[in-house]
Design a protein around this motif. Sequence first.
Motif, short mmCIF file in Angstrom:
data_model
loop_
_atom_site.label_atom_id
_atom_site.label_comp_id
_atom_site.label_asym_id
_atom_site.label_seq_id
_atom_site.Cartn_x
_atom_site.Cartn_y
_atom_site.Cartn_z
N SER A 1 -7.43 8.19 -6.20
CA SER A 1 -6.80 9.50 -6.08
C SER A 1 -7.86 10.57 -6.04
O SER A 1 -8.83 10.53 -6.82
N SER B 1 -4.11 6.84 -2.86
CA SER B 1 -3.92 5.55 -2.20
C SER B 1 -3.81 4.51 -3.30
O SER B 1 -4.74 4.37 -4.11
N LEU C 1 0.85 -1.18 0.00
CA LEU C 1 0.00 0.00 0.00
C LEU C 1 0.89 1.24 0.00
O LEU C 1 1.78 1.37 0.85
N ILE D 1 0.64 5.38 0.07
CA ILE D 1 -0.20 6.56 0.28
C ILE D 1 0.71 7.77 0.07
O ILE D 1 1.80 7.85 0.64
#
Length: 151
Positions: free
Chosen positions: A150, A133, A113, A115
């Motif tokens: 986004s 993300s 992930l 961010i």
Amino acid sequence: MKRLALGMFLAAAPLAANATPPAPVAQRAPQAGVEAAMADSAAGWNAGDLARFMAVYSDAPETSFVTKTGVLRGKAVMAERYRTKYDFADVGKRGVLSFVTLDFRLLDRGHALYIGRYTLRAADGKDQSGMTSLVFRKERAGWRIIADHSS
């Protein structure tokens, strides 16, 4: 001697409390790979090369991009959206793209992930900036986005 050691400990404690802990060793290589893929994607955007910008996305048909109107699936559909929304021949209209990593988590050995914050700097000085993300999957060609949200 004990007073000296205690004094050194007390002096160093605030520094240690404010320090950002380093990423676990097992996470460093994947994070570097994801950030390199993001940097290359931004370089593609900034060069007006839509194919290079899109290379960070997986070719899998279930690859998704969340928009304010719904979910797009597939790299070709996503590329067409970018092609119609932005002028890749004119940097003044397209803007200059950059990313800043805010968080990175290895979900398992093959998924991560990311961010971050994206900024699209326009020639007229009006920036667009927002959060992104991204879920990455490790594929033969490297780390590829399989889900993008986004805003």
